[in-house]
Design an enzyme around this catalytic site. Structure first.
Site, PDB file in Angstrom:
ATOM      1  N   SER A  64       0.707  -1.120  -0.017  1.00 53.10           N
ATOM      2  CA  SER A  64      -0.037  -0.126   0.028  1.00 53.10           C
ATOM      3  C   SER A  64       0.887   1.204   0.027  1.00 53.10           C
ATOM      4  O   SER A  64       2.273   1.117   0.262  1.00 53.10           O
ATOM      5  CB  SER A  64      -0.798   0.293   1.257  1.00 53.10           C
ATOM      6  OG  SER A  64      -1.332   0.999   1.671  1.00 53.10           O
ATOM      7  N   TYR A 103      -2.528  -1.902  10.130  1.00 47.64           N
ATOM      8  CA  TYR A 103      -2.389  -1.977   8.824  1.00 47.64           C
ATOM      9  C   TYR A 103      -0.919  -1.589   8.107  1.00 47.64           C
ATOM     10  O   TYR A 103      -0.336  -2.166   7.742  1.00 47.64           O
ATOM     11  CB  TYR A 103      -3.475  -1.126   8.271  1.00 47.64           C
ATOM     12  CG  TYR A 103      -3.893  -1.260   6.716  1.00 47.64           C
ATOM     13  CD1 TYR A 103      -4.296  -2.337   6.059  1.00 47.64           C
ATOM     14  CD2 TYR A 103      -3.187  -0.234   6.025  1.00 47.64           C
ATOM     15  CE1 TYR A 103      -4.467  -2.235   4.644  1.00 47.64           C
ATOM     16  CE2 TYR A 103      -3.381  -0.117   4.744  1.00 47.64           C
ATOM     17  CZ  TYR A 103      -4.100  -1.076   3.984  1.00 47.64           C
ATOM     18  OH  TYR A 103      -4.169  -1.086   2.515  1.00 47.64           O
TER      19      TYR A 103
HETATM   20  P1  NAI Z   1     -11.646  -5.596  -1.090  1.00 52.57           P
HETATM   21  O1  NAI Z   1     -12.402  -5.725   0.098  1.00 52.57           O
HETATM   22  O2  NAI Z   1     -12.619  -5.072  -2.199  1.00 52.57           O
HETATM   23  O3  NAI Z   1     -10.924  -6.896  -1.574  1.00 52.57           O
HETATM   24  C1  NAI Z   1     -10.285  -7.817  -0.612  1.00 52.57           C
HETATM   25  C2  NAI Z   1     -10.559  -9.167  -0.702  1.00 52.57           C
HETATM   26  O4  NAI Z   1      -9.943  -9.968   0.326  1.00 52.57           O
HETATM   27  C3  NAI Z   1     -12.025  -9.485  -0.446  1.00 52.57           C
HETATM   28  O5  NAI Z   1     -12.605 -10.110  -1.736  1.00 52.57           O
HETATM   29  C4  NAI Z   1     -11.885 -10.216   0.883  1.00 52.57           C
HETATM   30  O6  NAI Z   1     -13.247 -11.095   0.792  1.00 52.57           O
HETATM   31  C5  NAI Z   1     -10.866 -11.040   0.748  1.00 52.57           C
HETATM   32  N1  NAI Z   1     -10.332 -11.512   2.113  1.00 52.57           N
HETATM   33  C6  NAI Z   1     -10.581 -10.601   3.428  1.00 52.57           C
HETATM   34  N2  NAI Z   1      -9.935 -11.575   4.401  1.00 52.57           N
HETATM   35  C7  NAI Z   1      -9.708 -12.647   3.694  1.00 52.57           C
HETATM   36  C8  NAI Z   1      -8.929 -13.688   4.328  1.00 52.57           C
HETATM   37  N3  NAI Z   1      -8.899 -14.163   5.480  1.00 52.57           N
HETATM   38  N4  NAI Z   1      -8.667 -14.728   3.351  1.00 52.57           N
HETATM   39  C9  NAI Z   1      -8.998 -14.871   1.978  1.00 52.57           C
HETATM   40  N5  NAI Z   1      -9.469 -13.779   1.530  1.00 52.57           N
HETATM   41  C10 NAI Z   1      -9.901 -12.480   2.281  1.00 52.57           C
HETATM   42  O7  NAI Z   1     -10.229  -4.692  -1.152  1.00 52.57           O
HETATM   43  P2  NAI Z   1      -9.198  -4.348  -2.223  1.00 52.57           P
HETATM   44  O8  NAI Z   1      -9.026  -3.046  -1.854  1.00 52.57           O
HETATM   45  O9  NAI Z   1      -9.377  -4.929  -3.439  1.00 52.57           O
HETATM   46  O10 NAI Z   1      -7.928  -4.896  -1.318  1.00 52.57           O
HETATM   47  C11 NAI Z   1      -6.787  -5.737  -1.900  1.00 52.57           C
HETATM   48  C12 NAI Z   1      -5.541  -5.443  -1.546  1.00 52.57           C
HETATM   49  O11 NAI Z   1      -5.147  -4.123  -1.676  1.00 52.57           O
HETATM   50  C13 NAI Z   1      -5.471  -5.355   0.113  1.00 52.57           C
HETATM   51  O12 NAI Z   1      -4.337  -6.112   0.281  1.00 52.57           O
HETATM   52  C14 NAI Z   1      -5.485  -3.903   0.510  1.00 52.57           C
HETATM   53  O13 NAI Z   1      -4.776  -3.594   1.809  1.00 52.57           O
HETATM   54  C15 NAI Z   1      -4.530  -3.403  -0.809  1.00 52.57           C
HETATM   55  N6  NAI Z   1      -4.881  -2.007  -0.906  1.00 52.57           N
HETATM   56  C16 NAI Z   1      -5.984  -1.339  -1.255  1.00 52.57           C
HETATM   57  C17 NAI Z   1      -6.191  -0.123  -1.428  1.00 52.57           C
HETATM   58  C18 NAI Z   1      -7.406   0.723  -1.777  1.00 52.57           C
HETATM   59  O14 NAI Z   1      -7.747   2.084  -1.736  1.00 52.57           O
HETATM   60  N7  NAI Z   1      -8.497  -0.128  -1.922  1.00 52.57           N
HETATM   61  C19 NAI Z   1      -5.136   0.748  -1.191  1.00 52.57           C
HETATM   62  C20 NAI Z   1      -3.828   0.194  -0.865  1.00 52.57           C
HETATM   63  C21 NAI Z   1      -3.857  -1.075  -0.845  1.00 52.57           C
END
Ligand code: NAI
Length: 280
Positions: free
Chosen positions: A142, A155
């Site tokens: 991130s 985080y």
């Molecule tokens: P999101 O919440 O849309 O997707 C995350 C996915 O991870 C979801 O499908 C969720 O069900 C899954 N997940 C959660 N806990 C889990 C577990 N224990 N085992 C397996 N799957 C699990 O969020 P996003 O934004 O797509 O997140 C993806 C990555 O991007 C994360 O690592 C987040 O920290 C990172 N990120 C996101 C940013 C943003 O602005 N959206 C900015 C910087 C980093």
């Protein structure tokens, strides 16, 4: 890896946001995919969408914080496709709160999903990628892995850890020219990240109740409203794999904050301002 066609990829957190767009983009590149997520229905929807567009994907319900589940993911991958080339460790969650307020459960949940998952992923999949002879590991950190805003301390610690993990990995892969690593450091991207609490297991709830909100304040809502399309991020990731770029920094203001931080550090040892403040 200049050509992804016919290669096998594994994406965690593939049911939503960045992971979902990665799955779709990898499929367009002609990869066979193993998609992992804790949300079964949403995962199945992504798999069906890829199947409907002529792609080749299976879904494996996986809690990435469990070593056994990651080992099962590897077994399913090898049983189905016989090899693995690309691993995108992407699943992540955020728990909001000041350092003095974050509970041990908040820390355990965040470190388990965000950091242990990637350690298990490397332990389990790197030997298999070495067997394949070529590959790439992408770990999602991130902008909070390059600077630490107030209000998301657990985080931030995991995201800094992911950068150390991936940098070490890259340095240890120097004698494997066909296997490389990248760290993805997104700024705000449209996704369900601020609804992370939907996936916190009951055993890690605080005081026996699920948290209602997370980084639920004006700044985070504004941030995500104007956030980047995850499909754009996926395009940057694929390009970076093909061009073998380590750092994938999606937003220019992240680069600017890194520059200011380094300058202040070298000039007088002070800490420059962070990009966000999630306590307001
Ligand atoms: P999101 O919440 O849309 O997707 C995350 C996915 O991870 C979801 O499908 C969720 O069900 C899954 N997940 C959660 N806990 C889990 C577990 N224990 N085992 C397996 N799957 C699990 O969020 P996003 O934004 O797509 O997140 C993806 C990555 O991007 C994360 O690592 C987040 O920290 C990172 N990120 C996101 C940013 C943003 O602005 N959206 C900015 C910087 C980093």
């Amino acid at each position: 890896m200049q050509n992804l066609e016919g290669r096998v990829g594994v994406v965690t957190g593939a049911a939503s946001g960045i992971g979902r767009s990665m799955a779709e983009k990898f499929s367009q590149e002609g990869m066979s995919l193993v998609l992992a997520d804790i949300e079964e229905a949403a995962l199945q929807e992504v798999v069906s969408g890829i199947d409907a567009s002529g792609g080749d994907a299976i879904g494996v319900v996986t809690d990435v914080s469990s070593k056994q589940a990651i080992e099962n993911l590897a077994t399913e991958t090898m049983d189905t496709f016989g090899a693995v080339h690309v691993l995108h460790n992407n699943a992540g969650v955020v728990a909001a709160g000041l350092l003095e307020d974050l509970t041990t459960n908040d820390w355990e949940w965040t470190i388990g999903v965000n950091l242990w998952s990637m350690i298990y992923g490397i332990q389990t999949f790197l030997p298999l990628i070495k067997e394949a002879g070529e590959g790439h590991i992408v770990n999602t950190s991130s902008s909070e892995g390059l600077q630490a805003s107030a209000g998301t301390g657990a985080y931030n610690v995991t995201k800094f850890g992911i950068i150390a993990l991936t940098e070490t990995l890259s340095n240890e892969l120097k004698s494997f020219p066909d296997i490389n690593a990248s760290v993805l450091c997104p700024g705000p991207v449209q996704s369900r990240i601020i609804e992370s609490e939907r996936n916190r297991p009951e055993k890690l709830w605080n005081d026996g109740v699920p948290a209602a909100g997370l980084v639920d304040n004006e700044q985070s809502s504004d941030l995500l409203a104007g956030a980047m399309d995850p499909a754009h991020v996926a395009g940057q990731v694929v390009q970076s794999i093909k061009e073998n770029r380590f750092w994938i920094i999606t937003h220019d203001d992240t680069k600017e904050v890194v520059r200011q931080r380094t300058e202040a550090l070298l000039k007088d040892g002070s800490l420059s301002a962070s990009l966000y403040d999630f306590t307001e």
